[in-house]
Structure formats: structure tokens, C-alpha cells
Design a protein around this motif. Sequence first.
Motif, PDB file in Angstrom:
ATOM      1  N   SER A  48       7.745  55.985  83.455  1.00 35.39           N
ATOM      2  CA  SER A  48       7.099  57.154  82.886  1.00 35.39           C
ATOM      3  C   SER A  48       6.117  57.716  83.899  1.00 35.39           C
ATOM      4  CB  SER A  48       6.375  56.801  81.589  1.00 35.39           C
ATOM      5  OG  SER A  48       5.381  55.824  81.822  1.00 35.39           O
ATOM      6  N   VAL A  49       5.776  58.976  83.781  1.00 36.49           N
ATOM      7  CA  VAL A  49       4.935  59.623  84.781  1.00 36.49           C
ATOM      8  C   VAL A  49       3.555  58.989  84.834  1.00 36.49           C
ATOM      9  CG1 VAL A  49       4.102  61.426  83.209  1.00 36.49           C
ATOM     10  CG2 VAL A  49       4.213  61.879  85.672  1.00 36.49           C
ATOM     11  N   ASP A  50       3.078  58.449  83.715  1.00 34.49           N
ATOM     12  CA  ASP A  50       1.733  57.866  83.719  1.00 34.49           C
ATOM     13  C   ASP A  50       1.684  56.495  84.391  1.00 34.49           C
ATOM     14  OD1 ASP A  50       2.952  56.316  81.785  1.00 34.49           O
ATOM     15  OD2 ASP A  50       1.739  57.078  80.121  1.00 34.49           O
ATOM     16  N   THR A 200       0.003  64.380  88.085  1.00 36.30           N
ATOM     17  CA  THR A 200      -0.798  65.006  87.024  1.00 36.30           C
ATOM     18  C   THR A 200      -0.201  66.347  86.608  1.00 36.30           C
ATOM     19  OG1 THR A 200      -2.238  65.867  88.784  1.00 36.30           O
ATOM     20  CG2 THR A 200      -2.990  63.909  87.592  1.00 36.30           C
ATOM     21  N   ALA A 203       2.993  65.699  84.590  1.00 36.28           N
ATOM     22  CA  ALA A 203       2.667  65.220  83.244  1.00 36.28           C
ATOM     23  C   ALA A 203       2.334  66.365  82.299  1.00 36.28           C
ATOM     24  CB  ALA A 203       1.505  64.241  83.309  1.00 36.28           C
ATOM     25  N   LEU A 208       8.756  65.627  79.194  1.00 35.03           N
ATOM     26  CA  LEU A 208       8.650  64.186  79.401  1.00 35.03           C
ATOM     27  C   LEU A 208       9.636  63.427  78.519  1.00 35.03           C
ATOM     28  CD1 LEU A 208       4.751  63.834  79.600  1.00 35.03           C
ATOM     29  CD2 LEU A 208       6.389  64.282  81.442  1.00 35.03           C
TER      30      LEU A 208
END
Length: 368
Positions: A48-50, A200, A203, A208
Motif C-alpha cells: 500500500s502507498v502508506d 504523499t 496517496a 487506492l
Amino acid sequence: MRRLLTEKDVEPAVRGGSVYASGGGGWSDHGRKLGYAAVNAGAPELVSVDELDPDDLIATAAAIGAPASTTPWEMRGVDYIKAVELLNDALGFPVAGLMVGQNGKSSTLNGWLPSAILGCKVVDAVGDIRAHPTGDMGSIGMAGSPEPMIQTAVGGNREQNRYIELVVQGATAKVSPILRTAADMSGGFIASARNPLPATYVAQNAALGGISMALDLGHAIQDAERKGPAAVIDAIVRKTDGRLLTEAEVTDKNVVYTPEAFDIGTVTLGRGDKRLVMHVMNEFMAVDDAGGNRVATFPDVITVLSQEAEPLSVGQLEVGMKVHLLHVPKSVIPLSASVRDPSVYPVCERAMGIELARYALEGTDADA
């Protein structure tokens, strides 16, 4: 959600991506080749992007061209890798991750092979849940930005001396057409790595979880297959939260390839008062009823399914086929900044001769 992508993920990615392809998104066999090459060559990792650092750069791995098999295209797995290498060289350091511009028959898997070979992550984000005709529609809000972006393109028909390597830099809306021209010159389909952006930004602006959506849908399709095509279609409708607009015969097809590497035209389903006209620009972009009323518009998912429950590309449709038409409204899918950007629609509206933006932006923050 960090996990390694394996052989068991390849077919679900192709199957689920094929539904979200909306008539485009590459080719299933091409997707399988990319996927199996990736999981046999290395260990592509979906994150995931985070799970990346905020300043890590994420680029979009894309394939550019027309998907209707009307041109002598040739694209190899190494072309996807080389496109990312050229981007890394231009940056002076490697990108941390790759997202994709769209789901599709092969495009869902565009980032897997470069990830396996070069070590970057496959980021669970897409520029658009469904497939679309222009790079701007998957550019996560960069279409109208003056900020210079780097874009690369690699591929081409070797036998016809059409192989091209290209690196361009400039505002996204200005350089994206250059890559589409390169796609046409290469034989109609070319690999690309483009628009490296901070995690960032991704996101906040990407759709997503888009790759996971394709994988989950693909697994649902596989689970239903032992019960037959009707069960598969039911599973697709249920999993996508969509509905079937019609079951009808293809009664007319008028689609032509243009020098801009687009397949443009119409496909008609049914006859008389129940007739539906699908407007094509590589993908199915809109549906009108017999009275000219709009029934569905991009970024809605618009997918044609065969009697065997196979999602069909524009190039596979022939007059006389009996098919199902699936509609998944934009209200039930994640929408990226790309598809909420009014600037991405005029090019398609001019090419197709129909309105898109008025319908596409209705109910989004761009409509406020």
C-alpha cells in the motif's frame, strides 16, 4: 497489506483486470506472459502507498496504444523494464515504486516485471479503476499541471525496424501526445514509465487499492467457474456492485484506427426501441439508448461479456455475437484526481463527437 505476488495471483489479476478493462486494457495473453515472467524471475511485492516513505517517488508503468489488434505491434517484457531503467537514469536514482495508470487485461500487471527485476515495489494504486484511452486520464491530476514530468517509451516491431527508445520531459499534457505518436510509429503499442511523483501525492490523488480490487474480482470469477458461465456473470455483477444493462446481439460495428493510435467509432447492440449504442475510443466510453439518452459514461465501468462470461475487447466484437453489457456506476468505485479533472475530456469529446464531461463530472467535487 504488504505481500509477495505469486503464480496464484497472475490469473486472478488478468481475469479481474479484464472486467475493468472496459473493452481495452491490453491483451490477456500479454498479461499472463508479464505476470508469469515476473513471478519466475523474482519476487514482486505489492504494498500500500502508506508503506513507503512520504518522499519516495512512485512512477506509473503503462502501455500506450490501441488494443483492438488492428496494428503490427510488438512489445516484450524487457521493454517494460527498459522504460523504468530509462526513467531512473533520467532521475539519477531509482523510483521506489510503480503504480499503473489503469486496470486492464494486461495493464493491471504492468509493474510486476520491473518490480521483480529492479527491486521497486508494486504499489496498490491506479490512475483509474477502469481502462481509458489517454495518458492524461490516468495521470492522477497532472494533466493540467505546468510542472515538468519525465516520460519514457520503449518497444516496437523489431522485424519492421520500428523499435523505439524515447525520453521526454515537459508538462504532462504536452508530452503525453508524443508518447502516443511513438506508439503509432512503433506499431501501435509501446511500454512506458512516466510521471514520478511523491508517495504523499499519490496517496491523495490516485485510486487506492485498485490492484487489490482486480485481484479480488479475479478470485471471485475463478471460484464461480465450476458452476458455469451464468454463475460467473452473477459473481461479476455482485462483486463489482454493477448491473446488466442488456443481453443482446451485436447488430453493427463501425470502428476505425487513427494515426493518433486510437480505435474510434461505435458498436450497436440490439434493434429498434431496445437498441443501445456504445461509443468507442479504444475502450467503451459511453452508452446511449435508442432515443439518444445517455445510459452510462466514463468513468463508469462499461464491459461487454460473452455468453461464456469472457470480457471482450473492442477488437473481439463481431456482428452477430450475442453478449451481455455490464455497467458499474462511478458512484461505487474509487475515483482518482484524473477522472475528476475537466481538462482530460475535451480531447476525447472532439475525437468521438459526443459529450463526456457533463456526465462524467456530475456528482463529483469538480461538479460543485
